[in-house]
Design an enzyme around this catalytic site. Structure first.
Site, PDB file in Angstrom:
ATOM      1  N   CYS A 120       0.861  -1.185   0.000  1.00  0.00           N
ATOM      2  CA  CYS A 120       0.000   0.000   0.000  1.00  0.00           C
ATOM      3  C   CYS A 120       0.893   1.229   0.000  1.00  0.00           C
ATOM      4  O   CYS A 120       2.119   1.120   0.034  1.00  0.00           O
ATOM      5  CB  CYS A 120      -0.948   0.008   1.196  1.00  0.00           C
ATOM      6  SG  CYS A 120      -2.432   0.984   0.826  1.00  0.00           S
ATOM      7  N   CYS A 122      -0.213   4.256   1.924  1.00  0.00           N
ATOM      8  CA  CYS A 122      -0.640   5.252   2.928  1.00  0.00           C
ATOM      9  C   CYS A 122       0.393   5.537   4.007  1.00  0.00           C
ATOM     10  O   CYS A 122       0.405   6.639   4.563  1.00  0.00           O
ATOM     11  CB  CYS A 122      -1.983   4.867   3.533  1.00  0.00           C
ATOM     12  SG  CYS A 122      -2.101   3.164   4.080  1.00  0.00           S
ATOM     13  N   CYS A 130      -3.981   6.036   0.040  1.00  0.00           N
ATOM     14  CA  CYS A 130      -3.441   4.787  -0.512  1.00  0.00           C
ATOM     15  C   CYS A 130      -3.179   4.897  -2.015  1.00  0.00           C
ATOM     16  O   CYS A 130      -3.072   3.875  -2.700  1.00  0.00           O
ATOM     17  CB  CYS A 130      -4.391   3.634  -0.209  1.00  0.00           C
ATOM     18  SG  CYS A 130      -4.865   3.529   1.536  1.00  0.00           S
ATOM     19  N   LYS A 195     -12.245  -4.942   1.413  1.00  0.00           N
ATOM     20  CA  LYS A 195     -11.738  -4.196   2.568  1.00  0.00           C
ATOM     21  C   LYS A 195     -12.689  -3.033   2.801  1.00  0.00           C
ATOM     22  O   LYS A 195     -12.904  -2.201   1.919  1.00  0.00           O
ATOM     23  CB  LYS A 195     -10.326  -3.696   2.271  1.00  0.00           C
ATOM     24  CG  LYS A 195      -9.762  -2.828   3.373  1.00  0.00           C
ATOM     25  CD  LYS A 195      -8.309  -2.481   3.101  1.00  0.00           C
ATOM     26  CE  LYS A 195      -7.767  -1.558   4.174  1.00  0.00           C
ATOM     27  NZ  LYS A 195      -6.364  -1.219   3.927  1.00  0.00           N
ATOM     28  N   ARG A 217     -11.178   7.377   3.727  1.00  0.00           N
ATOM     29  CA  ARG A 217     -10.899   6.384   2.684  1.00  0.00           C
ATOM     30  C   ARG A 217     -12.180   5.864   2.015  1.00  0.00           C
ATOM     31  O   ARG A 217     -12.161   4.839   1.350  1.00  0.00           O
ATOM     32  CB  ARG A 217     -10.126   5.209   3.275  1.00  0.00           C
ATOM     33  CG  ARG A 217      -8.797   5.559   3.940  1.00  0.00           C
ATOM     34  CD  ARG A 217      -7.789   4.433   3.793  1.00  0.00           C
ATOM     35  NE  ARG A 217      -6.762   4.407   4.820  1.00  0.00           N
ATOM     36  CZ  ARG A 217      -5.784   5.313   4.939  1.00  0.00           C
ATOM     37  NH1 ARG A 217      -5.716   6.336   4.102  1.00  0.00           N
ATOM     38  NH2 ARG A 217      -4.890   5.190   5.907  1.00  0.00           N
ATOM     39  N   GLU A 233     -16.304  -7.391  -5.902  1.00  0.00           N
ATOM     40  CA  GLU A 233     -14.874  -7.127  -5.702  1.00  0.00           C
ATOM     41  C   GLU A 233     -14.062  -8.431  -5.753  1.00  0.00           C
ATOM     42  O   GLU A 233     -12.980  -8.485  -6.329  1.00  0.00           O
ATOM     43  CB  GLU A 233     -14.632  -6.433  -4.359  1.00  0.00           C
ATOM     44  CG  GLU A 233     -15.044  -4.967  -4.321  1.00  0.00           C
ATOM     45  CD  GLU A 233     -14.036  -4.063  -5.026  1.00  0.00           C
ATOM     46  OE1 GLU A 233     -13.079  -4.575  -5.647  1.00  0.00           O
ATOM     47  OE2 GLU A 233     -14.203  -2.842  -4.956  1.00  0.00           O
ATOM     48  N   LYS A 248     -11.821  -8.088   5.250  1.00  0.00           N
ATOM     49  CA  LYS A 248     -11.270  -7.284   6.339  1.00  0.00           C
ATOM     50  C   LYS A 248     -12.192  -6.136   6.677  1.00  0.00           C
ATOM     51  O   LYS A 248     -12.627  -5.459   5.752  1.00  0.00           O
ATOM     52  CB  LYS A 248      -9.912  -6.756   5.871  1.00  0.00           C
ATOM     53  CG  LYS A 248      -9.248  -5.763   6.754  1.00  0.00           C
ATOM     54  CD  LYS A 248      -8.001  -5.250   6.075  1.00  0.00           C
ATOM     55  CE  LYS A 248      -7.354  -4.213   6.977  1.00  0.00           C
ATOM     56  NZ  LYS A 248      -6.182  -3.634   6.381  1.00  0.00           N
ATOM     57  N   TYR A 313      -2.961 -10.464  15.244  1.00  0.00           N
ATOM     58  CA  TYR A 313      -1.957 -10.057  16.222  1.00  0.00           C
ATOM     59  C   TYR A 313      -1.906 -11.036  17.391  1.00  0.00           C
ATOM     60  O   TYR A 313      -0.975 -11.004  18.186  1.00  0.00           O
ATOM     61  CB  TYR A 313      -2.262  -8.635  16.721  1.00  0.00           C
ATOM     62  CG  TYR A 313      -2.385  -7.644  15.578  1.00  0.00           C
ATOM     63  CD1 TYR A 313      -1.253  -7.208  14.911  1.00  0.00           C
ATOM     64  CD2 TYR A 313      -3.634  -7.194  15.136  1.00  0.00           C
ATOM     65  CE1 TYR A 313      -1.342  -6.337  13.839  1.00  0.00           C
ATOM     66  CE2 TYR A 313      -3.742  -6.316  14.063  1.00  0.00           C
ATOM     67  CZ  TYR A 313      -2.595  -5.894  13.421  1.00  0.00           C
ATOM     68  OH  TYR A 313      -2.690  -5.038  12.347  1.00  0.00           O
TER      69      TYR A 313
END
Ligand code: PBG
Ligand code: ZN
Length: 328
Positions: A120, A122, A130, A195, A217, A233, A248, A313
């Site tokens: 990306c 950004c 982005c 996304k 965004r 998409e 996401k 994470y």
């Protein structure tokens, strides 16, 4: 008195029968661990907005990747914070920046690790957007060339797979072509196909200094209200050559994950994003939840919805708990 004939409780009576009839499983093979690389050497600083996650220099990224490998985690995804930003984000395709440096180091030092990169702009543009910006407009087609350069530079550094998260139209086709022309026909593309423009990215933007400097965004990331559009998409990205797709965020979009699972047979990944992670950590710290069980339950729900892979994470801790036999 009514006496039930069907008694589903028979198959819940003890741990063994529950194990035997369990329909979905979390495995360490499902996890992709995100790593945030910064300039410098010997840097390992906890990220304020993501407790338990670290800003690491390339050498320490190797240490994190090694830790993940020792736990059996098959893949990491590398995110970067560059030393400079400019209008078009040229540090994103600079071979001497933290992502490229970390990818080379991990490939060399931790050969048994599959390396994915976030593609990306950004973190790298002064606008925090982005793509290429002109008169306040994020320009689609002019961004494709820039994003393709990023993908090729990651491939040159040794990435096995690139994961474009920009949401420009046509970027998968553009990147596939650029990678192939540069000789990287074996580098895979996992697209962030659906996304959404989500408030769940807040802690990540703090962590990588990528908040947009004007506007938001919403002209490129998807409207959270739309699930059918997500199918379009996905179809487009697969036609353009994506090898795998990402939905996401994860938890608030599990209906989209289920719909995607029913629509396509390619590997399906969810991104358990920063806001989802941070909320759990804050609630756990406040003593409001059983952290281990809640995290494993949440990750399992992503599998049940139809995901094959989870960018999370929680990967390191969840891998440890699975090894210890903790059940949700
Ligand atoms: C950059 C990018 C974002 C995330 C991954 N790549 C943020 C954004 O689109 O603003 C979010 C990850 C997270 O919240 O954990 N395009
Ligand atoms: Zn971006």
């Amino acid at each position: 008195m009514y006496i039930p004939y069907d008694r589903p409780r028979r198959l819940r009576a003890d741990r063994n029968i529950r194990r035997m009839v369990r329909e979905n499983h979390l495995r360490v093979d499902d996890f992709i661990y995100p790593i945030f690389v910064v300039p410098g050497t010997n840097v390992r600083e906890e990220i304020a907005s993501l407790p338990g996650q670290f800003h690491v220099s390339a050498d320490q990224a190797v240490a994190l990747a090694r830790e993940a490998a020792e736990l059996g985690i098959p893949a990491v995804e590398v995110f970067g914070i560059p030393t400079y930003k400019d209008a078009d984000g040229s540090s994103a395709w600079d071979a001497e920046q933290p992502v490229q440096e970390a990818v080379r180091a991990i490939r060399k030092e931790v050969p048994d690790m599959y390396v994915i990169t976030d593609v990306c702009l950004c973190q790298y543009t002064m606008t925090g957007h982005c793509g290429h910006v002109e008169d306040g407009v994020i320009c689609n087609d002019a961004s494709l060339e820039l994003l393709s350069r990023v993908a090729v530079s990651h491939a040159a550094a040794g990435a096995h797979m690139v994961a474009p998260s920009d949401m420009m139209d046509g970027r998968i086709g553009a990147m596939r072509e650029a990678l192939d022309e540069a000789g990287y026909t074996d580098v895979a593309i996992m697209s962030y196909a659906a996304k959404f423009a989500s408030a769940y990215y807040g802690p990540f933007r703090d962590a990588v200094h990528s908040a947009p400097q004007f506007g938001d965004r919403k002209t490129y990331q998807m409207d959270p209200a739309n699930a059918r559009e997500a199918m379009k998409e996905i179809d487009l990205d697969l036609e353009e050559g994506a090898d795998a797709i990402i939905i996401k965020p994860a938890l608030a979009y599990l209906d989209v994950v289920r719909a995607a699972r029913e629509r396509t047979d390619v590997p399906l990944c969810v991104y358990n994003v920063s806001g989802e992670y941070a909320m759990v950590k804050v609630a756990a710290k406040a003593g409001l939840i059983d952290e281990r069980r809640l995290i494993l339950e949440s990750l399992l729900s992503m599998k049940r919805a139809g995901a094959d892979l989870i960018i999370t994470y929680h990967a390191l801790e969840a891998a440890r708990w699975l090894r210890e036999g903790v059940e949700p």
